[in-house]
Design a protein around this motif. Structure first.
Motif, PDB file in Angstrom:
ATOM      1  N   GLY A 166       0.826  -1.201   0.000  1.00  0.00           N
ATOM      2  CA  GLY A 166       0.000   0.000   0.000  1.00  0.00           C
ATOM      3  C   GLY A 166       0.857   1.246   0.000  1.00  0.00           C
ATOM      4  O   GLY A 166       2.070   1.203   0.264  1.00  0.00           O
ATOM      5  N   ARG A 167       0.240   2.354  -0.327  1.00  0.00           N
ATOM      6  CA  ARG A 167       0.965   3.614  -0.330  1.00  0.00           C
ATOM      7  C   ARG A 167       1.222   4.086   1.097  1.00  0.00           C
ATOM      8  O   ARG A 167       0.422   3.851   1.992  1.00  0.00           O
ATOM      9  N   ILE A 168       2.362   4.731   1.288  1.00  0.00           N
ATOM     10  CA  ILE A 168       2.653   5.332   2.579  1.00  0.00           C
ATOM     11  C   ILE A 168       1.774   6.565   2.748  1.00  0.00           C
ATOM     12  O   ILE A 168       1.787   7.471   1.919  1.00  0.00           O
ATOM     13  N   GLN A 169       1.009   6.580   3.812  1.00  0.00           N
ATOM     14  CA  GLN A 169       0.086   7.691   4.066  1.00  0.00           C
ATOM     15  C   GLN A 169       0.426   8.327   5.408  1.00  0.00           C
ATOM     16  O   GLN A 169       0.617   7.638   6.411  1.00  0.00           O
ATOM     17  N   TRP A 170       0.487   9.650   5.407  1.00  0.00           N
ATOM     18  CA  TRP A 170       0.885  10.368   6.594  1.00  0.00           C
ATOM     19  C   TRP A 170      -0.194  10.322   7.687  1.00  0.00           C
ATOM     20  O   TRP A 170       0.127  10.262   8.869  1.00  0.00           O
ATOM     21  N   ALA A 171      -1.465  10.321   7.314  1.00  0.00           N
ATOM     22  CA  ALA A 171      -2.546  10.408   8.307  1.00  0.00           C
ATOM     23  C   ALA A 171      -2.500   9.271   9.324  1.00  0.00           C
ATOM     24  O   ALA A 171      -2.490   9.529  10.542  1.00  0.00           O
ATOM     25  N   PRO A 172      -2.465   7.990   8.895  1.00  0.00           N
ATOM     26  CA  PRO A 172      -2.384   6.927   9.910  1.00  0.00           C
ATOM     27  C   PRO A 172      -1.056   6.929  10.667  1.00  0.00           C
ATOM     28  O   PRO A 172      -1.021   6.593  11.853  1.00  0.00           O
TER      29      PRO A 172
ATOM     30  N   ARG B 249       0.630   9.579  11.491  1.00  0.00           N
ATOM     31  CA  ARG B 249       0.529  10.646  12.483  1.00  0.00           C
ATOM     32  C   ARG B 249      -0.298  10.198  13.678  1.00  0.00           C
ATOM     33  O   ARG B 249       0.033  10.484  14.835  1.00  0.00           O
ATOM     34  N   ARG B 250      -1.388   9.466  13.410  1.00  0.00           N
ATOM     35  CA  ARG B 250      -2.225   8.983  14.505  1.00  0.00           C
ATOM     36  C   ARG B 250      -1.473   7.990  15.379  1.00  0.00           C
ATOM     37  O   ARG B 250      -1.632   7.971  16.607  1.00  0.00           O
TER      38      ARG B 250
END
Length: 283
Positions: free
Chosen positions: A68-74, A76-77
């Motif tokens: 999957g793509r690296i996503q900042w939102a999860p 950060r959580r």
């Protein structure tokens, strides 16, 4: 938990004979000395990580590993809670290291060995509290997410009480029969005396350590780590700050350990209060 439990316990069964085999060089295993114990531990963790990684990637586990793509939102959580949670082991290990340095400087290596051997029992309590605390992360978080705030608090209270009871049982037993633990590691008179003094004073307060440590996990599930970290900082300040001053003025390890027991009490009560008072739900 069946698969990870099997991997961990099965690995431990192999680790126990592998360590002396690599340390002393039994049969086909090379003689590596003390480093052999380290290599055995590395092999244990590497094999366990590969097996559990394969299990997650195979799709047999409910939480699977997928590209999957690296996503900042999860991220950060996760870091919002995990970054703060990393401070707790820093506080705990700093406490042990600083107390060890103080005792060594004041009473010498034999007394240090007694304290270190006795305090090692606290490290053995941590996996026990971890076993009860880890499920509380998920249970508390799920119930808060579902809006069941009172149920999440009750989960924390029940889990904390279970950890406190088990830790207190170990601590009281160690306080009554300290030599049963200490004599496994040596027979030096000064070591046994210092270790016994520590366990008789601090052992009856182990329940507060188990209470605070297990509720620290529940606080992770609630995303509210302020008070557990404050409790850990208070324990460190009381034991190292007040305790070292008292030791310098009186030269009494008994008083020093008594302040350590009081600091453990403050830690457990602080974390317990944060849960019992409902501070989790303050926004």
């Amino acid at each position: 938990m069946i698969v990870p439990g099997t991997v961990i316990c099965g690995g431990a069964v192999l680790l126990i004979p592998l360590s002396p085999a690599l340390i002393f060089g039994f049969g086909p295993f090379p003689h590596l000395g003390v480093a052999g114990g380290a290599w055995a531990l590395i092999a244990y963790y590497a094999a366990g990580a590969l097996l559990l990684g394969w299990y997650c990637a195979s799709g047999r586990n409910a939480a699977t590993l997928q590209r999957g793509r690296i996503q900042w939102a999860p991220m950060r959580r996760i870091l919002t809670v995990g970054g703060l949670a990393c401070l707790n082991p820093i506080l705990t290990n700093s406490l042990i290291a600083l107390v060890s340095a103080i005792i060594s400087a004041h009473a010498g290596t034999a007394a240090l060995a007694g304290y270190a051997t006795a305090a090692r029992l606290e490290y053995l309590l941590m996996p026990l509290c971890f076993g009860l605390g880890a499920p509380m992360v998920a249970l508390v978080g799920a119930n808060i997410g579902a809006g069941h705030l009172e149920r999440s608090r009750r989960i924390g209270m029940v889990g904390g009480a279970m950890a406190a009871a088990l830790s207190e049982l170990v601590g009281v037993t160690a306080a009554i029969w300290p030599h049963a633990w200490l004599s496994l590691f040596g027979t030096d008179e000064q070591m046994l005396h210092t270790g016994s003094t520590y366990l008789r004073i601090v052992g009856p307060f182990y329940g507060f350590m188990g209470l605070g440590f297990s509720l620290y996990f529940a606080a992770q599930g609630a995303g509210r780590l302020k008070w557990p970290l404050i409790g850990g900082a208070l324990r460190l300040a009381l034991y190292i700050g007040v305790g070292s001053i008292a030791l310098a003025l009186t030269g009494s390890l008994t008083l020093f350990f008594s302040i350590g027991a009081a600091a453990m009490f403050v830690y457990g009560v602080t974390v317990f209060w944060s849960v019992a008072s409902g501070s989790w739900f303050d926004r």
